[in-house]
Motif scaffolding. Structure first.
Motif, PDB file in Angstrom:
ATOM      1  N   PHE A   1      -4.417  -6.162  -0.317  1.00 25.90           N
ATOM      2  CA  PHE A   1      -5.803  -5.361  -0.342  1.00 25.90           C
ATOM      3  C   PHE A   1      -6.243  -5.583  -1.570  1.00 25.90           C
ATOM      4  O   PHE A   1      -5.395  -5.374  -2.716  1.00 25.90           O
ATOM      5  CB  PHE A   1      -5.728  -4.076   0.086  1.00 25.90           C
ATOM      6  N   VAL A   2      -7.558  -5.880  -2.010  1.00 18.04           N
ATOM      7  CA  VAL A   2      -8.297  -5.823  -3.111  1.00 18.04           C
ATOM      8  C   VAL A   2      -9.375  -5.078  -3.211  1.00 18.04           C
ATOM      9  O   VAL A   2      -9.318  -4.008  -4.289  1.00 18.04           O
ATOM     10  CB  VAL A   2      -8.783  -7.438  -3.431  1.00 18.04           C
TER      11      VAL A   2
ATOM     12  N   TYR B   1     -10.890   0.240  -4.472  1.00 18.63           N
ATOM     13  CA  TYR B   1     -10.229  -0.763  -4.954  1.00 18.63           C
ATOM     14  C   TYR B   1      -8.665  -0.660  -5.136  1.00 18.63           C
ATOM     15  O   TYR B   1      -8.164   0.439  -5.252  1.00 18.63           O
ATOM     16  CB  TYR B   1     -10.707  -0.749  -6.399  1.00 18.63           C
ATOM     17  N   ALA B   2      -7.905  -1.802  -5.134  1.00 20.77           N
ATOM     18  CA  ALA B   2      -6.660  -1.866  -5.599  1.00 20.77           C
ATOM     19  C   ALA B   2      -6.517  -1.572  -7.007  1.00 20.77           C
ATOM     20  O   ALA B   2      -7.462  -1.602  -7.699  1.00 20.77           O
ATOM     21  CB  ALA B   2      -5.983  -3.129  -5.391  1.00 20.77           C
TER      22      ALA B   2
ATOM     23  N   VAL C   1     -13.991   2.243   5.578  1.00 19.17           N
ATOM     24  CA  VAL C   1     -13.466   1.424   4.766  1.00 19.17           C
ATOM     25  C   VAL C   1     -11.962   1.597   5.135  1.00 19.17           C
ATOM     26  O   VAL C   1     -11.496   2.559   5.377  1.00 19.17           O
ATOM     27  CB  VAL C   1     -13.561   1.562   3.329  1.00 19.17           C
ATOM     28  N   SER C   2     -11.107   0.383   5.234  1.00 20.66           N
ATOM     29  CA  SER C   2      -9.830   0.132   5.640  1.00 20.66           C
ATOM     30  C   SER C   2      -8.947  -0.559   4.399  1.00 20.66           C
ATOM     31  O   SER C   2      -9.713  -1.506   4.020  1.00 20.66           O
ATOM     32  CB  SER C   2      -9.430  -0.133   7.016  1.00 20.66           C
ATOM     33  N   TYR C   3      -7.760   0.227   4.031  1.00 22.96           N
ATOM     34  CA  TYR C   3      -7.098  -0.401   2.889  1.00 22.96           C
ATOM     35  C   TYR C   3      -5.951  -1.661   3.691  1.00 22.96           C
ATOM     36  O   TYR C   3      -5.300  -2.078   2.788  1.00 22.96           O
ATOM     37  CB  TYR C   3      -6.393   0.340   2.035  1.00 22.96           C
ATOM     38  N   SER C   4      -5.997  -1.642   4.832  1.00 21.44           N
ATOM     39  CA  SER C   4      -5.040  -2.408   5.648  1.00 21.44           C
ATOM     40  C   SER C   4      -5.678  -3.590   6.256  1.00 21.44           C
ATOM     41  O   SER C   4      -6.466  -3.526   6.944  1.00 21.44           O
ATOM     42  CB  SER C   4      -4.298  -1.364   6.587  1.00 21.44           C
TER      43      SER C   4
END
Length: 122
Positions: A46-47, A59-60, A102-105
Motif C-alpha cells: 500500500f502507498v 498514506y504509508a 478507503v482501504s489499506y489492503s
C-alpha cells in the motif's frame, strides 16, 4: 470500472513525478482509489488512498510528507504527486478502485489498472 495508470518514468533521487489514474466505464466519482507499488523481489504494498469525495486520505509511513494523493472527479482522474523521491521508491505503481471508503489492503480493491514503472536513480 476500468483504470489506466500513467506518469511513471526515470528520475534522479530528490526529483518529482506525478502519476495519474484515469477511470472509465462507471461513475468513477463513486469509487475510492488506492495506489500500491511492487518493488523488484517484493510483494505489492500500500502507498496511498483517497475516498470518493476526496475528504479522506491515507498514506504509508514510508511516503508521508513526500507523496500527496488528490482527485478531480470532473476529469475522472486520481493523482499521486511524488516529491523527494528516493531509490527505494523504485517500483511498479498500480492504482485500484473500490466502492466504499478507503482501504489499506489490496484485497479490498476489486478493480485494478495496469502498472506504471517508476525508477529512481541515486
Amino acid at each position: 470500472v476500468q483504470l489506466q495508470a500513467c506518469g511513471g518514468g526515470l528520475v534522479q533521487a530528490g526529483g518529482s513525478l506525478r502519476l495519474s489514474c484515469a477511470g472509465s466505464g462507471r461513475t468513477f466519482s463513486n469509487y475510492a482509489v488506492g495506489w500500491f507499488r511492487q518493488a523488484p523481489g517484493k510483494e505489492r504494498a500500500f502507498v496511498s488512498a483517497i475516498r470518493w469525495s476526496g475528504s479522506s486520505t491515507g498514506y504509508a509511513d514510508s511516503v508521508k510528507g513526500r507523496f500527496t494523493i488528490s482527485r478531480d472527479n470532473a476529469k475522472n482522474t486520481v493523482y499521486l504527486q511524488m516529491n523527494s523521491l528516493k531509490p527505494e521508491d523504485t517500483a511498479v505503481y498500480y492504482c485500484a478502485a473500490r466502492v466504499g471508503g478507503v482501504s489499506y489492503s489490496e484485497g479490498g480493491y476489486p478493480y485494478w489498472g495496469q502498472g506504471t514503472l517508476v525508477t529512481v536513480s541515486s
